[in-house]
Design a protein around this motif. Structure first.
Motif, short mmCIF file in Angstrom:
data_model
loop_
_atom_site.label_atom_id
_atom_site.label_comp_id
_atom_site.label_asym_id
_atom_site.label_seq_id
_atom_site.Cartn_x
_atom_site.Cartn_y
_atom_site.Cartn_z
N PHE A 68 0.81 -1.22 0.00
CA PHE A 68 0.00 0.00 0.00
C PHE A 68 0.84 1.27 0.00
CE2 PHE A 68 0.66 -2.13 4.00
CZ PHE A 68 1.44 -1.20 4.66
N CYS A 69 2.18 1.12 0.02
CA CYS A 69 3.05 2.27 0.30
C CYS A 69 3.71 2.82 -0.96
CB CYS A 69 4.11 1.85 1.31
SG CYS A 69 5.24 3.17 1.74
N MET B 22 9.89 9.45 12.71
CA MET B 22 10.59 8.83 11.58
C MET B 22 9.58 7.94 10.87
SD MET B 22 14.33 8.05 13.11
CE MET B 22 15.12 8.52 11.59
N MET B 23 8.70 8.60 10.11
CA MET B 23 7.65 7.89 9.39
C MET B 23 7.61 8.35 7.95
SD MET B 23 4.33 7.60 11.77
CE MET B 23 4.35 6.83 13.38
N GLY B 24 8.69 8.95 7.51
CA GLY B 24 8.75 9.38 6.12
C GLY B 24 9.23 8.22 5.25
N GLU C 173 12.90 2.65 5.79
CA GLU C 173 12.72 1.83 6.98
C GLU C 173 13.91 2.13 7.91
OE1 GLU C 173 10.70 -0.22 8.68
OE2 GLU C 173 12.41 -0.42 10.01
N PRO C 174 13.65 2.87 8.99
CA PRO C 174 14.77 3.30 9.84
C PRO C 174 15.63 2.16 10.39
CG PRO C 174 12.66 4.18 10.66
CD PRO C 174 12.36 3.41 9.43
N SER D 154 9.38 4.61 13.60
CA SER D 154 8.38 3.66 13.10
C SER D 154 9.06 2.57 12.29
CB SER D 154 7.37 4.41 12.24
OG SER D 154 6.38 3.53 11.76
N THR D 155 8.71 1.32 12.56
CA THR D 155 9.31 0.20 11.82
C THR D 155 8.24 -0.75 11.30
OG1 THR D 155 10.84 -1.67 11.92
CG2 THR D 155 9.68 -1.14 13.96
N HIS E 221 -0.75 -3.69 10.86
CA HIS E 221 -1.60 -3.69 9.65
C HIS E 221 -2.41 -4.96 9.35
CE1 HIS E 221 0.23 0.10 9.06
NE2 HIS E 221 1.23 -0.26 8.31
N GLU F 255 0.76 0.69 14.61
CA GLU F 255 0.07 1.35 13.51
C GLU F 255 -0.79 0.29 12.81
OE1 GLU F 255 1.04 4.85 12.66
OE2 GLU F 255 1.77 4.47 14.67
N THR G 275 -3.15 0.24 9.48
CA THR G 275 -3.73 0.92 8.33
C THR G 275 -4.97 0.17 7.88
OG1 THR G 275 -1.62 1.77 7.60
CG2 THR G 275 -3.29 1.56 5.93
N ILE H 3 -5.12 4.04 10.98
CA ILE H 3 -4.89 4.98 9.88
C ILE H 3 -5.75 4.57 8.69
CG2 ILE H 3 -3.09 6.10 8.49
CD1 ILE H 3 -1.02 4.51 10.20
N PRO H 4 -6.75 5.39 8.34
CA PRO H 4 -7.48 5.09 7.10
C PRO H 4 -6.47 5.13 5.96
CG PRO H 4 -8.50 6.90 8.34
CD PRO H 4 -7.18 6.63 8.99
N ASN I 296 -4.26 5.71 2.88
CA ASN I 296 -4.17 6.78 1.90
C ASN I 296 -4.13 6.15 0.53
OD1 ASN I 296 -3.82 9.61 2.65
ND2 ASN I 296 -2.23 8.79 4.00
N VAL J 62 -3.09 5.20 -2.91
CA VAL J 62 -1.92 5.48 -3.73
C VAL J 62 -2.24 4.92 -5.10
CG1 VAL J 62 0.52 4.93 -4.08
CG2 VAL J 62 -0.34 5.33 -1.76
N1 SAH Z 1 9.16 1.93 7.28
C1 SAH Z 1 8.56 2.38 8.47
C2 SAH Z 1 8.29 3.88 8.51
C3 SAH Z 1 7.74 4.54 7.28
S1 SAH Z 1 6.06 4.33 6.88
C4 SAH Z 1 7.30 1.60 8.78
O1 SAH Z 1 6.93 0.75 7.97
O2 SAH Z 1 6.73 1.77 9.84
C5 SAH Z 1 5.12 5.10 8.16
C6 SAH Z 1 3.75 4.48 8.33
O3 SAH Z 1 2.89 4.81 7.24
C7 SAH Z 1 3.78 2.98 8.42
O4 SAH Z 1 2.89 2.54 9.41
C8 SAH Z 1 3.29 2.59 7.05
O5 SAH Z 1 2.83 1.27 7.00
C9 SAH Z 1 2.23 3.64 6.80
N2 SAH Z 1 1.80 3.79 5.41
C10 SAH Z 1 2.52 3.65 4.28
N3 SAH Z 1 1.77 3.87 3.18
C11 SAH Z 1 0.54 4.16 3.62
C12 SAH Z 1 -0.70 4.47 2.98
N4 SAH Z 1 -0.79 4.51 1.67
N5 SAH Z 1 -1.75 4.72 3.77
C13 SAH Z 1 -1.66 4.67 5.11
N6 SAH Z 1 -0.54 4.40 5.78
C14 SAH Z 1 0.55 4.12 5.04
#
Ligand code: SAH
Length: 342
Positions: A117-118, A154-156, A159-160, A190-191, A215, A255, A257, A286-287, A289, A291
């Motif tokens: 989903f990312c 650190m959620m940009g 993967e930290p 965030s990992t 998730h 987290e 999603t 987290i609803p 997003n 993509v």
């Molecule tokens: N790699 C790390 C940090 C970056 S992502 C991790 O996986 O946690 C930060 C968060 O955003 C993570 O929970 C990730 O799963 C979530 N995320 C990524 N794409 C997303 C999307 N399209 N909608 C909602 N959350 C998303």
């Protein structure tokens, strides 16, 4: 290529300066300058000119440029496309809350984890960011904003824990009282769940908040959307989380999603409850997003609230993440990936 001076810890800078023949006290003068809003070593006013020259020969300072910036008209969220010294791009997002500013920063150029989903992982990982490049984002945005940023997440992009050593140096430097002095309790990492690295992090007993991207509640479902689960399945991940909590006494944030028709039913909520019950934790819903190309959609608000209700009724604190910067699609990774396509 010259090294980013923000890659150096205080101790490493001290050693470097001594090798350059400088007196011991010099580190106390130079280190704070590195985190100030200056563009060149020449602006370090109380440092001898000869040393400024020597530093400039060896190091770069503030090697990041704001290439694009969008400010939300709805909630003032700011979204930045930043260019690194080698031309690569990362993203940072600044959010305004009642209690101050929070910045979401990247730890890698791209990502190798492949979550379905990312947006950040679609073209794979290009490289790790250095500790200095991670901190450069904070300094650049703080500078653009003109005031202090209170919280760092650190959620940009990236993967930290797949960039462990540099992230550890970043955590040390950003926290240093003579630098940006951001308390570890104001930092979230965030990992996606790299188990051995969670265990290694636990040993450091830092006061940061660990956020774990769960998730899904069964290995089958989680592996389908998060390839990392094939290597580190849910049971091992939760075991590592329990160890982390025991070591640090810090609450973990999970987290989750919500993707319509995939993991958002009430039965899934009950499964989630059974998995995390008894742990010192919080669940952040987290609803998803949307993509482009993933085809995933978030369910209705009512459905999301029902999911939340199951958790809170079961005694687990759970919040629904407020969407920010909707008009500038501030979900991370999207800006960089759009620019890769053009
Ligand atoms: N790699 C790390 C940090 C970056 S992502 C991790 O996986 O946690 C930060 C968060 O955003 C993570 O929970 C990730 O799963 C979530 N995320 C990524 N794409 C997303 C999307 N399209 N909608 C909602 N959350 C998303």
């Amino acid at each position: 290529m010259k090294k980013n001076i923000r890659d150096l810890t205080y101790a490493a800078l001290e050693e470097q300066l001594q090798e350059m023949g400088e007196p011991r006290f010099r580190v106390k003068q130079v280190f704070p300058w590195i985190y100030k809003e200056i563009d060149s070593f020449d602006e370090m006013r109380n440092i001898p000119q000869s040393l400024r020259g020597k530093l400039a020969e060896k190091f770069v300072l503030h090697n990041i440029k704001i290439k694009e910036k969008y400010i939300s008209k709805i909630d003032e969220t700011r979204r930045y496309l930043l260019q690194l010294g080698d031309g690569n791009f990362v993203e940072s997002v600044l959010m305004k809350y009642k209690h101050g500013y929070s910045i979401c920063i990247s730890s890698q150029v791209g990502c190798a984890m492949g979550c379905a989903f990312c947006a950040s992982t679609r073209c794979g990982k290009v490289r790790n960011l250095s500790a200095g490049e991670i901190i450069d984002q904070v300094v650049a945005v703080q500078r653009d904003l003109g005031c202090r940023i209170n919280n760092i997440v650190m959620m940009g992009i990236g993967e930290p824990l797949d960039n462990f050593e540099n992230v550890m140096v970043f955590l040390e430097n950003v926290n240093h009282p003579l630098g940006l002095a951001v308390g570890h309790r104001h930092i979230t990492l965030s990992t996606c769940g790299i188990v051995p690295k969670i265990l290694e992090l636990a040993e450091k007993e830092l006061q940061i908040t660990l956020s774990v991207s769960l998730h899904a509640c069964s290995n089958e479902k989680r592996s389908a959307i998060m390839p990392v689960n094939r290597k580190y399945p849910i049971e091992e991940l939760l075991e590592a989380c329990r160890y982390y909590i025991g070591k640090t006494n810090r609450r973990i944030s999970f987290e989750y999603t919500l993707i319509q028709g995939v993991n958002d039913s009430e039965q899934e909520a009950e499964k989630l409850l059974r998995l995390v019950r008894g742990m010192l934790c919080h669940v952040n819903l987290i609803p998803v997003n949307p993509v482009k190309e993933t085809g995933f959609a978030a369910g209705s608000r009512a459905g999301i609230e029902r999911f939340q209700h199951v958790l809170t009724e079961g005694g687990i604190s759970a919040t629904i993440r407020r969407e920010m910067g909707r008009d500038i699609s501030a979900a991370c990774g999207q800006l960089r990936s759009q620019r890769l396509e053009v």
